[in-house]
Design an enzyme around this catalytic site. Structure first.
Site, PDB file in Angstrom:
ATOM      1  N   ARG A 132      56.160 -24.780  22.812  1.00 40.33           N
ATOM      2  CA  ARG A 132      54.631 -25.093  22.479  1.00 40.33           C
ATOM      3  C   ARG A 132      54.076 -25.657  23.658  1.00 40.33           C
ATOM      4  NH1 ARG A 132      58.021 -26.764  18.624  1.00 40.33           N
ATOM      5  NH2 ARG A 132      58.217 -25.370  16.734  1.00 40.33           N
ATOM      6  N   LYS A 154      41.823 -20.553  29.482  1.00 38.10           N
ATOM      7  CA  LYS A 154      41.993 -19.694  28.524  1.00 38.10           C
ATOM      8  C   LYS A 154      43.307 -18.615  29.138  1.00 38.10           C
ATOM      9  CE  LYS A 154      37.733 -17.815  27.693  1.00 38.10           C
ATOM     10  NZ  LYS A 154      36.789 -16.637  27.042  1.00 38.10           N
ATOM     11  N   GLU A 196      30.983 -12.466  39.155  1.00 42.17           N
ATOM     12  CA  GLU A 196      31.234 -13.586  38.617  1.00 42.17           C
ATOM     13  C   GLU A 196      30.487 -14.964  39.292  1.00 42.17           C
ATOM     14  OE1 GLU A 196      31.997 -14.010  35.380  1.00 42.17           O
ATOM     15  OE2 GLU A 196      33.243 -12.157  34.922  1.00 42.17           O
ATOM     16  N   LYS A 238      31.384 -23.387  36.377  1.00 41.16           N
ATOM     17  CA  LYS A 238      32.390 -23.292  35.591  1.00 41.16           C
ATOM     18  C   LYS A 238      33.027 -24.506  34.869  1.00 41.16           C
ATOM     19  CE  LYS A 238      35.676 -20.265  33.013  1.00 41.16           C
ATOM     20  NZ  LYS A 238      36.721 -19.173  33.137  1.00 41.16           N
ATOM     21  N   GLU A 248      34.842 -23.133  23.616  1.00 43.00           N
ATOM     22  CA  GLU A 248      34.142 -22.047  23.560  1.00 43.00           C
ATOM     23  C   GLU A 248      33.605 -22.113  21.961  1.00 43.00           C
ATOM     24  OE1 GLU A 248      34.159 -17.095  24.345  1.00 43.00           O
ATOM     25  OE2 GLU A 248      35.642 -18.338  25.073  1.00 43.00           O
ATOM     26  N   ARG A 252      29.883 -22.998  26.077  1.00 38.97           N
ATOM     27  CA  ARG A 252      30.747 -22.198  26.813  1.00 38.97           C
ATOM     28  C   ARG A 252      30.172 -20.625  26.967  1.00 38.97           C
ATOM     29  NH1 ARG A 252      37.021 -23.112  27.966  1.00 38.97           N
ATOM     30  NH2 ARG A 252      37.291 -21.090  29.103  1.00 38.97           N
ATOM     31  N   ASN A 256      29.355 -15.976  29.226  1.00 40.11           N
ATOM     32  CA  ASN A 256      29.302 -14.599  28.920  1.00 40.11           C
ATOM     33  C   ASN A 256      28.326 -13.942  29.179  1.00 40.11           C
ATOM     34  OD1 ASN A 256      32.009 -14.820  27.698  1.00 40.11           O
ATOM     35  ND2 ASN A 256      31.017 -15.484  25.725  1.00 40.11           N
ATOM     36  N   HIS A 259      28.254 -10.235  30.006  1.00 37.91           N
ATOM     37  CA  HIS A 259      29.739  -9.634  29.269  1.00 37.91           C
ATOM     38  C   HIS A 259      29.791  -8.757  28.276  1.00 37.91           C
ATOM     39  CE1 HIS A 259      30.911 -12.224  32.554  1.00 37.91           C
ATOM     40  NE2 HIS A 259      32.213 -11.925  32.219  1.00 37.91           N
ATOM     41  N   HIS A 263      31.858  -5.607  28.374  1.00 40.11           N
ATOM     42  CA  HIS A 263      33.024  -5.552  27.499  1.00 40.11           C
ATOM     43  C   HIS A 263      32.967  -3.890  26.906  1.00 40.11           C
ATOM     44  CE1 HIS A 263      33.741  -9.839  27.269  1.00 40.11           C
ATOM     45  NE2 HIS A 263      34.406  -9.500  28.331  1.00 40.11           N
ATOM     46  N   HIS A 275      36.288  -5.134  36.241  1.00 37.21           N
ATOM     47  CA  HIS A 275      35.411  -6.233  35.253  1.00 37.21           C
ATOM     48  C   HIS A 275      34.329  -6.515  36.059  1.00 37.21           C
ATOM     49  CE1 HIS A 275      34.748  -9.424  32.552  1.00 37.21           C
ATOM     50  NE2 HIS A 275      34.962 -10.309  33.297  1.00 37.21           N
TER      51      HIS A 275
END
Ligand SMILES: NC(=O)c1ccc[n+]([C@@H]2O[C@H](COP(=O)([O-])OP(=O)(O)OC[C@H]3O[C@@H](n4cnc5c(N)ncnc54)[C@H](O)[C@@H]3O)[C@@H](O)[C@H]2O)c1
Length: 371
Positions: A132, A154, A196, A238, A248, A252, A256, A259, A263, A275
């Site tokens: 965990r 993430k 980015e 960031k 998020e 946050r 994006n 994005h 995507h 990407h």
């Protein structure tokens, strides 16, 4: 320009509170500099065993890290995983869990990810799920991983149904962004990673754009002082955003920028587009959409095109694919309910949410970015 190797590392704090402080248990530093491996042992107090996850195709990177940790007295284990997205599977994660189990990893032991964003995502996910959650240190070796994937906590893997569908938020205890590792990165990957960086400029830091516009050659040279400052500034953007919004919810979302369309492009292209390249066109799409919605000034749209073109990033996407793109946009996991959500800019550093734009604007923005 070279000769920047002796400069002092810069530390950018992510999260609140001091590391180890119960008031800010998720706080950690992203260190940007050269030859940073000496910092690694100090990030893992109390650990006895360390699993180093790296790409089997780039063994030298992992071996250096193993040697440094072994010298410092840790019992080291290596997970040499398949390259790029092939690393982000449940099977590869399970092979890492097997190594951890066989070596008797406890809660106080740790994982180190060495590689591009695919490896850092996998290493973070393995660390998040073993018992965990055990500590992870990220050693990103691509520009994209330094300024994005390895920062923010993430983690995730892909499934047959899509990318990054399984994962968890699991902040690292430290990130060492060693610019020397970029020496071997192909130029195409460096340029893609810069998308980015310029995104951070458009949403929050005009100085990034000025640096790129002022010296494009230096911005694309791994050993330039300009690239170093760009990396620091992009990470700082960031870091600020994720510190305020760890999970998020709303702030946050600005990360994006570009994005939503990116995507969709990645899906339609079956991830054969880098990407960063998709983000580059995605930002121009968002700028055009913002202009059509009466939010983004025309000059700012053209600035997007000029910055991307000067770096050699794509500025268009082929025409005739709208139906596929729209289907992909509707599948995006960031869509809430039936509304498509975009981030657009009222100005540099002034992101605004655009929810459920008129479908005609969506098509027209596509027409303007397609060739
Ligand atoms: N967790 C997040 O917040 C987040 C954010 C953005 C992207 N990501 C993930 O990051 C991944 C993309 O990361 P990426 O662009 O780094 O790609 P990648 O990890 O696939 O690496 C690209 C290629 O570069 C190679 N490579 C890595 N370092 C190198 C070096 N120093 N020299 C030469 N080759 C090197 C890799 O082996 C690979 O073949 C995606 O899986 C994406 O989902 C995650």
């Amino acid at each position: 320009m070279s000769g920047t190797h002796t400069t002092t590392p810069v530390r950018i704090r992510v999260g609140s509170g001091a590391p180890g402080d119960p008031a800010g248990p998720d706080a950690y530093d992203v260190v940007v500099g050269h030859d940073l491996l000496g910092e690694l042992p100090g990030l893992l107090p109390g650990a006895r065993r360390v699993l180093v996850v790296c790409s089997a195709g780039r063994p030298a990177a992992g071996e250096q890290v193993l040697a440094r940790l072994a010298d410092a007295g840790f019992a080291v284990h290596l997970a040499a995983v398949p390259d790029a997205e092939d690393a982000k599977t449940a099977q590869v994660a399970a092979s890492c869990w097997a190594l951890l189990g066989q070596a008797g990893f406890t809660r106080s032991d740790a994982v180190v990810g060495v590689g591009g964003g695919a490896v850092t995502d996998l290493a973070g996910f393995v660390a998040a799920t073993w018992l965990r959650g055990v500590r992870v240190v990220q050693l990103p070796t691509t520009l994209l991983a330094m300024v994005d994937a390895a920062v923010g906590g993430k983690t995730g893997i892909n499934t047959a149904e899509g990318k990054n569908l399984v994962g968890s938020f699991h902040p690292p205890v430290g990130v060492l962004a060693d610019l020397v590792t970029l020496a071997t990165l192909p130029r195409r990957d460096l340029v893609a990673g810069l998308a980015e960086v310029t995104k951070a400029g458009f949403i929050a830091d005009p100085r990034i754009l000025e640096l790129v516009e002022g010296d494009t050659a230096a911005a694309t040279a791994w050993d330039s002082a300009v690239l170093r400052e760009l990396v620091e500034r992009a990470i700082a953007v960031k870091a600020r955003v994720v510190t305020e919004d760890l999970k998020e919810s709303s702030l946050r979302e600005i990360l994006n920028y570009g994005h939503t369309f990116a995507h969709a492009v990645e899906q339609v292209e079956h991830y054969r587009w880098r990407h960063g390249d998709a983000v580059s066109v995605g930002m121009i799409y968002a700028a055009e959409l913002g202009r059509l919605a009466g939010i983004t000034p025309a000059g700012l749209v053209e600035r997007h095109r000029a910055v991307a073109a000067s770096l050699g990033q794509p500025v268009t996407y082929p025409a005739g694919r709208w139906d596929d793109l729209l289907a992909a946009l509707r599948r995006d996991k960031k869509t809430r309910g039936d509304l498509l959500r975009f981030v657009v800019l009222a100005d540099v550093g002034r992101p605004v949410r655009l929810e459920g734009p008129d479908p005609e604007l969506l098509v027209e923005a596509y027409r303007r970015v397609s060739d």
